[in-house]
Design an enzyme around this catalytic site. Sequence first.
Site, PDB file in Angstrom:
ATOM      1  N   GLY A  84       1.827 -19.068  -3.146  1.00 42.63           N
ATOM      2  CA  GLY A  84       1.922 -17.876  -2.316  1.00 42.63           C
ATOM      3  C   GLY A  84       1.234 -16.694  -2.952  1.00 42.63           C
ATOM      4  O   GLY A  84       0.851 -16.737  -4.128  1.00 42.63           O
ATOM      5  N   PRO A  85       1.067 -15.606  -2.191  1.00 42.24           N
ATOM      6  CA  PRO A  85       0.412 -14.407  -2.724  1.00 42.24           C
ATOM      7  C   PRO A  85       1.203 -13.807  -3.873  1.00 42.24           C
ATOM      8  O   PRO A  85       2.393 -14.092  -4.045  1.00 42.24           O
ATOM      9  CB  PRO A  85       0.391 -13.455  -1.506  1.00 42.24           C
ATOM     10  CG  PRO A  85       0.636 -14.317  -0.317  1.00 42.24           C
ATOM     11  CD  PRO A  85       1.460 -15.468  -0.788  1.00 42.24           C
ATOM     12  N   PRO A  86       0.563 -12.957  -4.675  1.00 42.00           N
ATOM     13  CA  PRO A  86       1.281 -12.315  -5.791  1.00 42.00           C
ATOM     14  C   PRO A  86       2.424 -11.439  -5.297  1.00 42.00           C
ATOM     15  O   PRO A  86       2.318 -10.764  -4.276  1.00 42.00           O
ATOM     16  CB  PRO A  86       0.193 -11.462  -6.469  1.00 42.00           C
ATOM     17  CG  PRO A  86      -1.105 -12.048  -6.030  1.00 42.00           C
ATOM     18  CD  PRO A  86      -0.869 -12.608  -4.673  1.00 42.00           C
ATOM     19  N   HIS A 133     -13.141  13.479  12.048  1.00 38.94           N
ATOM     20  CA  HIS A 133     -13.177  12.041  11.754  1.00 38.94           C
ATOM     21  C   HIS A 133     -11.800  11.405  11.989  1.00 38.94           C
ATOM     22  O   HIS A 133     -11.694  10.391  12.698  1.00 38.94           O
ATOM     23  CB  HIS A 133     -13.608  11.843  10.296  1.00 38.94           C
ATOM     24  CG  HIS A 133     -13.744  10.408   9.883  1.00 38.94           C
ATOM     25  ND1 HIS A 133     -14.961   9.777   9.775  1.00 38.94           N
ATOM     26  CD2 HIS A 133     -12.821   9.468   9.557  1.00 38.94           C
ATOM     27  CE1 HIS A 133     -14.767   8.518   9.403  1.00 38.94           C
ATOM     28  NE2 HIS A 133     -13.469   8.310   9.242  1.00 38.94           N
ATOM     29  N   GLU A 134     -10.756  12.015  11.414  1.00 42.51           N
ATOM     30  CA  GLU A 134      -9.420  11.446  11.553  1.00 42.51           C
ATOM     31  C   GLU A 134      -8.900  11.576  12.980  1.00 42.51           C
ATOM     32  O   GLU A 134      -8.200  10.684  13.480  1.00 42.51           O
ATOM     33  CB  GLU A 134      -8.448  12.114  10.577  1.00 42.51           C
ATOM     34  CG  GLU A 134      -8.830  11.973   9.107  1.00 42.51           C
ATOM     35  CD  GLU A 134      -8.987  10.536   8.669  1.00 42.51           C
ATOM     36  OE1 GLU A 134      -8.357   9.641   9.275  1.00 42.51           O
ATOM     37  OE2 GLU A 134      -9.760  10.283   7.730  1.00 42.51           O
ATOM     38  N   LYS A 141       7.861 -15.992  -6.427  1.00 43.12           N
ATOM     39  CA  LYS A 141       7.800 -17.361  -6.950  1.00 43.12           C
ATOM     40  C   LYS A 141       8.527 -17.469  -8.296  1.00 43.12           C
ATOM     41  O   LYS A 141       9.354 -18.352  -8.503  1.00 43.12           O
ATOM     42  CB  LYS A 141       6.331 -17.786  -7.094  1.00 43.12           C
ATOM     43  CG  LYS A 141       5.547 -17.774  -5.794  1.00 43.12           C
ATOM     44  CD  LYS A 141       4.130 -18.268  -5.971  1.00 43.12           C
ATOM     45  CE  LYS A 141       3.284 -17.345  -6.804  1.00 43.12           C
ATOM     46  NZ  LYS A 141       3.099 -16.007  -6.191  1.00 43.12           N
ATOM     47  N   THR A 142       8.217 -16.556  -9.196  1.00 41.73           N
ATOM     48  CA  THR A 142       8.884 -16.575 -10.501  1.00 41.73           C
ATOM     49  C   THR A 142      10.361 -16.229 -10.363  1.00 41.73           C
ATOM     50  O   THR A 142      11.215 -16.759 -11.093  1.00 41.73           O
ATOM     51  CB  THR A 142       8.185 -15.588 -11.458  1.00 41.73           C
ATOM     52  OG1 THR A 142       6.783 -15.876 -11.497  1.00 41.73           O
ATOM     53  CG2 THR A 142       8.746 -15.699 -12.860  1.00 41.73           C
TER      54      THR A 142
END
Length: 641
Positions: A232-234, A455-456, A238-239
């Site tokens: 899986g992604p960081p 722009h925003e 998991k740990t």
Amino acid sequence: MAKDNNPNPNKFKVSPWLVYTAILLIFLFISFMTGSSNFQEPASLTPPNFEILLEKGQIQKVVVSNKTEAEVYLNPEALKLKEHVKVAKDMLGNPSKGPQYSFEIGNDQIFQNKLEKAVAEGKLKDFKFSQRSNWTDILISLLPIIIIIGVWIFIMRKMSGGGGGGGGQIFNIGKSKAKLFDEKTDVKTTFKDVAGLEGAKEEIQEIVEFLKNPEKYTNLGGKIPKGALLVGPPGTGKTLLAKAVAGEAQVPFFSLSGSDFVEMFVGVGASRVRDLFKQAKEKSPAIIFIDEIDAVGRARGKSNMSGGNDERENTLNQLLTEMDGFGTNSKVIVLAATNRADVLDKALMRAGRFDRQIFVDLPDIRERAEIFEVHLAPLKKVEGLDLEFLAKQTPGFSGADIANLCNEAALIAARYNKTAVDKQDFLDAVDRIVGGLEKKNKIITPEEKKAIAIHEAGHATVSWMLEHAAPLIKVTIVPRGQSLGAAWYLPEERQIVRPDQMLDEMCATMGGRAAEKVTFDRISTGALSDLEKVTKQARAMVTVYGLNDKIGNVTYYDSTGQSEYNFSKPYSEDTARIIDAEISLLIESQYQRAIQILEENKDKLNQLADILIEKEVIFKDDLEAIFGKRTFDKNLGEVVS
């Protein structure tokens, strides 16, 4: 239950450096004791002066060492004379016991005859010839060798991981560095501390249950799984899952990182793998957890070079053999975690080694609320804090991101001397994490401020008018990080995305540059991140998802990750030209579409920009006051700069 092989864990351990110091002190003591009992070096004397003293009868004893050096002891009457006042006392102020003088002799036979004559005449009481080893000289000659050996031992100890007791030296360099957790180790993390991840927890809990109660499964003919791979992604936990297993399992749990197998010496990695599994078999049933297994488990034969790569492959080969070779590993389960499953060797991934692959994905809105509940527990927060609202404000956040967000909110609340963390602190923390640190001292000219506001406002206007664009939360022209302004959105968490949804998102992203074109009739460099985002989206539509009519139902995506080793593209030059043309056509069509939307709403665009210049931050309510409510709005934060 595993038996503890260390019956006395609190036994006193002697530091090797204490042993080295003791040996050196013993050398110095021997040198002192064999050298002289005096606390002062004897003064030098010339042979003529010795003969004068001998003639006067002031010498009590002479000791000749190694037939070369004579040591002279004066009698008590001579020590009282003024000429010997400098040698009458030692360095501590006590009467000198001698020798008081020393000198080099010539021919030892002639000197001996002279001493015998003086004894016969009564001018000398006694003399003696002796053979003596000069330990000081020997120690000094051996000192360079001792220093070299000491430095070598020190370096070897450092290379082997430092001073573990009872052989944590160079002879222990091939031993496993795994940390052992057992029923006597205080591991407080349990499955209750792991929020969300229901499917992964169910699989992991089943493995723990198998080790605790194997008969439940073996009675039906089932076999224990060899291993489970957490992918899986960081930051997804998991740990943390592995820590929960260590806290829940009443069996020995060996934890180490994939990089712990890597060493500069040839064969050390494979030796550590063998030692790890040997320890696990001795304490079975047991669990081995290898974090970041991609450090040693990368596919063999890719970009092969001699040296360290060969050593890594040898380590991997040993790991494959231990997990499922001729030897049996009964009741030893291997858990591993990685975020790069695509680069792992296929032999490592096969059934019989890692029987189960558990995908630990980013949490959805419900799981994020559970994670917030865990991380908010230790915080002093206001009453009635809405967890669902916080979960909605953090799409795409991993568990580690949410933990960081809660900590950041507490720091912000403390900065303003609050007694409890409130909703606004969490919103400020989201801005800080997603947008970056606010640049309060950044100097922006009025002309630049107007361009940033337009722009925003362009992003906000176009996204408000498009059905599938993400709903807007707020727009700001306060500089944060590397961005001069930003628009915050809450994207709908979709499982699949259709072409019209992707095109609306691309059009909203191009709204900033289109607003500059409509208002000023010229563009600027402020749309760099927008162009990067739409280019990636357009390329994905054409080359990955097969959403382009001209290219057709073809994908050039390689899920195995092996394409990174190829220097050639998986398509021809003609196809490459078509891909480039289609990507450009997609982007330009959405740019023109954004221009058309803004031309139709130019007055509202300028009105929104003026409010933005005045307030610097505007919210959804301000847009509703200008444009009215969105008819297709959903109650569903991504940032577009």
